[in-house]
Design an enzyme around this catalytic site. Structure first.
Site, PDB file in Angstrom:
ATOM      1  N   ASP A  68     -37.574 145.330  65.430  1.00 19.81           N
ATOM      2  CA  ASP A  68     -38.403 146.365  66.043  1.00 19.81           C
ATOM      3  C   ASP A  68     -37.968 147.732  65.595  1.00 19.81           C
ATOM      4  OD1 ASP A  68     -38.238 144.420  69.055  1.00 19.81           O
ATOM      5  OD2 ASP A  68     -39.739 144.399  67.462  1.00 19.81           O
ATOM      6  N   ASP A 122     -46.056 139.047  65.494  1.00 16.42           N
ATOM      7  CA  ASP A 122     -45.093 139.142  66.573  1.00 16.42           C
ATOM      8  C   ASP A 122     -45.724 138.716  67.886  1.00 16.42           C
ATOM      9  OD1 ASP A 122     -43.090 141.803  67.984  1.00 16.42           O
ATOM     10  OD2 ASP A 122     -42.598 139.726  67.534  1.00 16.42           O
TER      11      ASP A 122
END
Lengths: 222, 458
Positions: free
Chosen positions: B376, B269
C-alpha cells in the site's frame, strides 16, 4: 481540505464550461470568482454537517456523554484546514517559480507580485480560519446573520483581489477585513477582554482539574 | 540497470503481497505480511495476542475465545467496551498511519523533484515489455493495457506460488526468498539511489566510505526488518524500502501503463481480499488454522511495542494493565516500564479472571497500532510520485493527490472500524487519487493558472 478541493473542482468545471462560451480565458473570471466563493461556502456547510454528526457520535460513545473535542475546536480545525489548502493552492506554484531564475514584472506588471501574494495568502488563510469559527457557530445557533456575513465577507475578499495591481485598494481593505473578522471570531468563540487578561497573566484553573479527577475515580468501581 | 532488471523477479516479490490494511494483530515476530493475508493472519494471531488495534476488537475477542477463555457473557461485555475503545483510539491509529504514509510520499516526491535520474526514461522492466512510443493513441492504449495484464498476472502467479509454498510448509524457501529480496532492496537499490543523489548534488564520495555506509545501512536494515530492533528504526527502514521500491516503479513504468496498473491493482486488491477463494484469503486461513505468524516484515506496524515483548504475550500486556486504572494518562508510554507492568499484570491476573482480560484488551488496543501492508505504501507513493513527475511541473496536482490518498486511507480505516475484518487499503485511496489527479491536472490547473496570472484569490 478534501471538501475544499471538491469545491475547487466544481468551480473549475464551471470555468472550463465558460471558456468556449466566451472565447477568452479570462472573460468570465468575476462571476466565476463569486461562484467559486459560494461553492466553497457550500462545502463549508457540508463540512459542518459532517462534523456535527461526528461530534454527536463521539458524544454518545464516550463515557461521560461529552465528545473529546468541542464543536468550537472542530470549527477552528475545519476553518484552518480550508485556509491551509486554499492558501497552499494559491501560492505553491508561485513559490516554486520564485525559486527559479527570472525577473519579476519584466513585462510591465507590478514588481511586488511575490510579496503581495505572500501577504494576500496569509490574509486568506487567517480569514478562512475565522470564517470557519463564525460559520459553525452561526449554524449551531441558527443565526442567519452570521452566515450572511461570512458569505458576504468571502465575496468581498475575493472581489477585492480583483483590484489587484492597485494594491492599496486591495491589500489594505483585506487586512482591515481580516482584523475585524478576527475580532468577531474571537468574540464568537467566547473570548473577551477579561479572558485575554486572565490568559496573559497565566492564572491556574483548579476547578477544572477536580471535575476530571472525580470522573476518573468513578471508573474502577465499574 | 541490466543486472537488476534480471533480478527483478525477486524484486517483484515484495510488491505482490502487501496490499491491505489489517488490524493490529501482531505476530510474535515482526512478520511479513502479504498484505491481504496479513490482514487475516492478524485474526490468526488473535488467540495469541488480542490486539484490538483499530476495529478488530470483536474479532480479537473471538480469537481469544478460541484459545480457551470462552465465556460468552464476558465476550459481549468486552465487545461493547471494544467498540468504544476502538472508536476512541481510532483517531490515534489514523494519525499513526498518516505519519508514515506522508513521510514515504515526501521522500518520493522530494527525490522525484530533485534527482533527474528518476524521471528519465531508461528502458522498461521485463514485466512491461510493450513500449509506449507509438504515435497512435489507440496503439498506446492497447500497449498499456497489455502491459497491465502481464504485470497483474505476474503478481497473481507469484501470490499463488507463495500460497502453495506456505500450504506445503516450505518455510525455508519462503524465508530465503524474502531475505533475498530485502537484501537486494537494501543494498543494490540504496547504492543506486545514493549514487544518483550524490551525482545530483555534485558531492564526491570515495568507495571505502560508500562501502562502509551502505554496509552498515543494509546490515542494520536486515536485522531490524527480519529479526528484532527498535520499533521506530524498523518503521523507518520499512518506509525507506517502500520509497525505494516506489521510485523504481516510477522510473521504469511507462506513463499510461502506470496509471492503468494502479487502477488494475486496486481492483485486484479488492477482489483478492474480499473474495472467499482468493489466494491470499486462503493463505490467511491456513495461517489461522496453524496458529502461527505468516512471514517476517512485509507489513508496516504502527504498534508501539514490538521487539521486547515479542516472544512473550505476557510482557506484551504489561502496559495496558495500567490503563484501566489511569485512564486519563493516555499519552503514557506503558511500554517503557516493562517490569512495573509485569508486576501489575501478575497481580491483576490473580484476583478476577475477567478483569485481566479486559485490561489486556485495552492494553493491547492501546499499544498495538494498525498494520498497513508495504504494498500500500508503495502504490500510494507511486501515485503521488507520478503526479509529481508528470503533471506539468505542477505542485497543485501533487498536493491534491496527497489529500485524496489520505482521505481514502481515513475512510478505509473507518470502514475497518465498522466491519472489523481485513480490508484492502488500496481501492478507495487509489480511486480518489486517480480521480483527483486527472481532474486537477486537466480542470483545476488551467483555472488556477489563469487566476494566478491575474493575482486573483477565490
Amino acid at each position: 481540505a478534501f471538501l475544499w478541493l471538491l469545491s475547487l473542482l466544481a468551480a473549475s468545471l464551471l470555468w472550463l464550461l465558460s471558456v468556449p462560451l466566451s472565447g477568452r480565458e479570462d472573460a468570465a473570471l468575476l462571476p466565476l470568482g463569486a461562484a467559486a466563493a459560494l461553492l466553497q461556502e457550500l462545502c463549508r456547510f457540508a463540512c459542518f454537517k459532517l462534523l456535527k454528526k461526528a461530534h454527536e457520535g463521539l458524544a454518545t460513545l464516550s463515557e461521560d456523554g461529552r465528545s473529546p473535542m468541542s464543536l468550537q475546536e472542530m470549527a477552528y480545525v475545519s476553518g484552518l484546514s480550508f485556509g491551509i489548502i486554499s492558501g497552499v493552492f494559491s501560492i505553491v506554484n508561485v513559490l516554486a517559480d520564485s525559486a527559479g531564475p527570472g525577473t519579476v514584472g519584466i513585462h510591465g506588471d507590478s514588481p511586488y507580485y511575490f510579496i503581495t501574494s505572500a501577504f494576500l495568502t496569509m490574509a486568506l488563510v487567517l480569514l478562512h480560519t475565522f470564517w470557519g469559527v463564525i460559520f459553525f457557530d452561526a449554524c449551531e445557533r441558527r443565526r442567519a446573520g452570521g452566515l450572511a456575513l461570512v458569505v458576504g465577507g468571502h465575496l468581498l475578499a475575493s472581489g477585492l483581489t480583483f483590484l489587484n495591481p492597485w494594491y492599496e485598494a486591495s491589500l489594505g481593505p483585506i487586512f482591515i477585513l481580516t482584523l475585524c473578522t478576527g475580532l468577531w471570531a474571537f468574540g464568537t468563540a467566547g473570548g473577551s477582554f477579561r479572558n485575554l487578561l486572565k490568559c496573559l497573566s497565566c492564572e491556574q484553573q483548579p476547578e477544572g482539574r477536580a471535575v476530571l479527577y472525580s470522573a476518573l475515580q468513578a471508573r474502577p468501581e465499574e | 540497470m541490466i543486472t537488476f532488471m534480471n533480478n527483478s523477479d525477486s524484486e517483484e516479490e515484495p510488491c505482490n503481497e502487501r496490499t491491505s490494511l489489517m488490524s493490529a494483530e501482531s505476530p510474535p515476530v515482526p512478520s511479513y505480511q502479504d498484505g491481504l493475508q496479513a490482514s487475516e493472519a492478524g485474526e490468526a494471531q488473535a488467540h495469541r495476542k488480542r490486539r484490538a488495534g483499530s476495529s478488530r476488537g470483536p474479532n480479537n475477542i473471538a480469537g481469544g475465545e478460541m484459545s480457551g477463555s470462552g465465556v460468552p457473557v464476558r465476550e459481549s461485555a468486552l465487545e461493547n467496551e471494544e467498540e468504544e475503545l476502538t472508536l476512541k483510539y481510532g483517531a490515534k491509529h489514523v494519525i499513526m498511519l498518516f505519519v508514515p504514509v506522508t513521510l514515504c510520499m515526501i521522500v518520493v516526491v522530494a527525490t522525484i523533484k530533485s534527482v533527474r535520474f528518476y524521471t528519465e526514461k531508461n528502458g522498461q522492466l521485463i514485466y512491461t515489455p510493450f513500449s509506449e512510443d507509438t504515435p497512435s493513441v489507440g496503439q498506446r492504449l492497447l500497449n498499456s493495457v497489455l502491459n497491465t495484464i502481464i504485470m497483474i498476472s505476474v503478481i497473481i502467479v507469484m501470490t499463488v506460488f507463495l500460497v502453495l509454498l506456505y500450504k506445503y510448509r516450505c518455510y525455508k524457501f519462503i524465508h530465503g526468498w524474502l531475505i533475498l529480496s530485502s537484501l537486494m532492496l537494501l543494498f543494490l537499490f540504496t547504492y543506486i539511489y545514493l549514487g544518483e543523489v550524490l551525482k545530483t548534488y555534485n558531492v564526491a564520495m570515495d568507495y571505502p566510505t560508500l562501502f562502509i555506509v551502505i554496509w552498515n545501512f543494509g546490515a542494520v536494515g536486515m536485522i531490524c526488518i527480519h529479526w528484532k530492533g527498535p520499533l521506530q528504526l524498523q518503521q523507518a527502514y520499512l518506509i525507506m524500502i517502500s520509497a525505494l521500491m516506489a521510485l523504481v516503479f516510477i522510473k521504469y513504468l511507462p506513463e499510461w501503463s502506470a496509471w492503468v496498473i494502479l487502477g488494475a491493482i486496486s481492483i485486484y486488491d479488492l477482489m483478492a481480499v474480499l473474495c472467499p477463494k482468493g489466494p491470499l484469503r486462503m493463505l490467511v486461513e491456513t495461517a489461522q488454522e496453524r496458529n502461527e505468524p505468516i512471514f517476517p516484515a512485509l507489513i508496516y506496524s504502527s504498534a508501539m511495542m514490538w521487539t521486547v515483548g515479542m516472544a512473550k504475550p505476557d510482557t506484551a500486556a504489561r502496559g495496558p494493565s495500567q490503563q484501566t486504572w489511569d485512564a486519563a494518562e493516555d499519552g503514557r508510554e506503558h511500554l517503557r516500564s516493562p517490569s512495573h507492568a509485569e508486576s501489575q499484570l501478575s497481580e491483576t491476573r490473580s484476583p478476577v479472571p475477567t478483569r485481566p482480560i479486559a485490561s489486556l484488551e485495552e492494553l493491547e488496543e492501546e499499544e498495538r497500532g494498525v498494520k498497513l501492508g508495504l504494498g500500500d505504501f508503495i502504490f500510494y507513493s507511486v501515485l503521488v510520485g507520478k503526479a509529481a513527475a508528470t503533471a506539468s511541473g505542477d505542485w497543485n496536482t501533487t498536493l491534491a493527490c496527497f489529500v485524496a490518498i489520505l482521505i481514502g486511507l481515513c475512510l478505509t480505516l473507518l470502514l475497518l472500524a465498522v466491519f472489523k475484518k481485513a480490508l484492502p487499503a488500496l481501492p478507495i485511496s487509489i480511486t480518489f487519487g486517480l480521480i483527483f489527479y486527472f481532474s486537477t491536472d486537466n480542470l483545476v490547473r488551467p483555472f488556477m493558472d489563469t487566476l494566478a496570472s491575474h493575482q486573483l484569490y477565490i
